[in-house]
Design a protein around this motif. Structure first.
Motif, PDB file in Angstrom:
ATOM      1  N   GLU A 260      27.374 115.091 -13.076  1.00  0.00           N
ATOM      2  CA  GLU A 260      28.073 114.337 -14.111  1.00  0.00           C
ATOM      3  C   GLU A 260      28.506 112.955 -13.632  1.00  0.00           C
ATOM      4  OE1 GLU A 260      31.243 116.908 -15.228  1.00  0.00           O
ATOM      5  OE2 GLU A 260      32.278 116.778 -13.310  1.00  0.00           O
ATOM      6  N   LEU A 263      25.916 110.499 -14.621  1.00  0.00           N
ATOM      7  CA  LEU A 263      25.490 110.577 -16.017  1.00  0.00           C
ATOM      8  C   LEU A 263      25.407 109.201 -16.686  1.00  0.00           C
ATOM      9  CD1 LEU A 263      24.687 112.504 -18.261  1.00  0.00           C
ATOM     10  CD2 LEU A 263      27.114 112.819 -18.814  1.00  0.00           C
ATOM     11  N   THR A 284      20.685 117.013 -21.368  1.00  0.00           N
ATOM     12  CA  THR A 284      21.657 118.101 -21.416  1.00  0.00           C
ATOM     13  C   THR A 284      22.018 118.479 -19.987  1.00  0.00           C
ATOM     14  OG1 THR A 284      22.126 120.314 -22.326  1.00  0.00           O
ATOM     15  CG2 THR A 284      19.903 119.933 -21.490  1.00  0.00           C
ATOM     16  N   ALA A 292      30.939 114.537 -20.671  1.00  0.00           N
ATOM     17  CA  ALA A 292      29.908 114.687 -21.702  1.00  0.00           C
ATOM     18  C   ALA A 292      30.231 113.847 -22.930  1.00  0.00           C
ATOM     19  CB  ALA A 292      29.769 116.154 -22.084  1.00  0.00           C
ATOM     20  N   MET A 299      26.868 114.077 -24.815  1.00  0.00           N
ATOM     21  CA  MET A 299      25.885 114.999 -24.248  1.00  0.00           C
ATOM     22  C   MET A 299      26.110 116.457 -24.657  1.00  0.00           C
ATOM     23  SD  MET A 299      24.830 115.744 -20.261  1.00  0.00           S
ATOM     24  CE  MET A 299      25.995 117.095 -20.053  1.00  0.00           C
ATOM     25  N   GLY A 301      25.874 120.177 -23.776  1.00  0.00           N
ATOM     26  CA  GLY A 301      25.860 120.828 -22.469  1.00  0.00           C
ATOM     27  C   GLY A 301      26.895 121.919 -22.336  1.00  0.00           C
ATOM     28  N   ASP A 303      30.202 122.966 -20.873  1.00  0.00           N
ATOM     29  CA  ASP A 303      31.401 122.255 -20.413  1.00  0.00           C
ATOM     30  C   ASP A 303      32.052 122.997 -19.246  1.00  0.00           C
ATOM     31  OD1 ASP A 303      30.901 120.530 -22.480  1.00  0.00           O
ATOM     32  OD2 ASP A 303      32.435 121.358 -23.813  1.00  0.00           O
TER      33      ASP A 303
END
Length: 350
Positions: A260, A263, A284, A292, A299, A301, A303
């Motif tokens: 992350e 990201l 994802t 996210a 995103m 995904g 969590d």
């Protein structure tokens, strides 16, 4: 003139000083503070009067002497770089908050193994009542000395010793496989996994290995094509990995990320490559919700429940302290995919 004792700092008063001023033994003071043995009301009142007159506040050592506990937990959290990433700080904050809710403090150590002086001091000198271990590796040099010494600990992450230790973890293999299955249903055939730094993987970092295993298993079962890429914990590395994965397989249309911290850079790299999300490319992965939701589009995904993991780990450790002979307990968490806007049908290609 009336003086205010808060105007200047007076030296700390320890149990020995209280005993001297009250005319009793150190053990009597300890019993008065802990309540472990009965003492006369007259003696207790005399000790209490000394404490009030001297403005005594029990320090950690005094509490440990009186109660057998420091009310301090160690958080052993090594990092591959010289600083903690924001996602690592999320876990640290969750543990600190959970410990505070139980009136405990946290002592943070960046120790990397039992050969580390800091680790030996933390455990050998009993500076803390128990330890929470982060960044679990397989094998992990910290586990054996803790088990052999009987020192209470809980790991956030687990190795092959699933039933003999207490731990809290995410099922990275299943979560990564769920991301692959989600992309497969959308028609994506060429996928990439963006993981954590290579040095963490080589050191045996368990989530990195579990994620890779789940990704390759799911790709194989669904008859898809998949490439695994390591990535540094920063935006620049995320941007760079996009160029590498597209060079490796230009037909890649989707990414599963376990990083992350990279990201934002990953999104930036896709933009520079002329790939729109989710029109040309889907993203994802496994990340904390705030990460996210910080990218555009947000995103889809699984969590990472940092607060829940911190709370469960602290509670397990406190259970170990209160009932050392109790059977170890574990929590393996598999949060569902949260649908957002970063995934869509695979683009049609000529």
């Amino acid at each position: 003139m009336v003086s205010n004792r808060f105007d200047q700092q007076s030296p700390p008063v320890n149990i020995g000083e209280i005993a001297r001023l009250a005319g009793v033994s150190r053990s009597t003071v300890s019993y008065a503070l802990s309540g472990k043995r009965p003492i006369s009301d007259r003696t207790r009142q005399r000790i209490q009067q000394v404490i009030e007159d001297q403005g005594f506040q029990p320090n950690a050592s005094a509490r440990a002497l009186a109660h057998g506990r420091t009310r301090t937990l160690g958080l052993v959290f090594p990092t591959v770089s010289r600083r903690y990433t924001d996602m690592q700080l999320d876990f640290i904050n969750s543990v600190v908050d959970a410990a505070a809710a139980h009136d405990h403090d946290i002592l943070l150590s960046r120790s990397d193994g039992d050969g580390d002086d800091s680790f030996r001091r933390l455990v050998g000198e009993r500076r803390v009542d128990g330890a929470l271990l982060m960044e679990i590796r397989a094998p992990d040099a910290r586990l054996e000395p803790l088990v052999d010494s009987g020192f209470p600990f809980v790991s956030m992450g687990h190795t092959a010793h699933t039933d003999t230790l207490s731990w809290v973890d995410l099922d990275f293999a299943e979560l990564t496989a769920a991301c692959v299955a989600h992309l497969g249903r959308l028609g994506h055939r060429h996928l990439a996994l963006v993981g954590r730094p290579r040095e963490l993987f080589d050191a045996g970092y368990v989530p990195a290995h579990q994620g890779r295993t789940g990704f390759l298993r799911a790709v194989g079962e669904l008859g898809l094509t998949g490439e695994v890429h390591h990535c540094g914990d920063d935006a620049a590395s995320g941007q760079a990995v996009v160029a590498r994965l597209l060079d490796r397989d230009p037909y890649t249309t989707a990414v599963v990320t376990l990083n992350e911290a990279a990201l934002v850079g990953l999104y930036r790299g896709l933009g520079l490559a002329g790939r729109s999300v989710p029109g040309d490319f889907s993203v994802t992965g496994v990340a904390a919700a705030r990460w996210a939701e910080a990218v555009t589009p947000m995103m889809t995904g699984a969590d990472v429940p940092s607060d829940l993991m911190g709370r469960l780990a602290v509670e397990l450790l406190l259970e170990r302290l209160d009932a050392p002979a109790a059977a170890p307990r574990q929590h393996l968490l598999t949060p569902p995919l949260t649908p957002r806007a970063s995934t869509g049908p695979a683009p049609h290609r000529n």
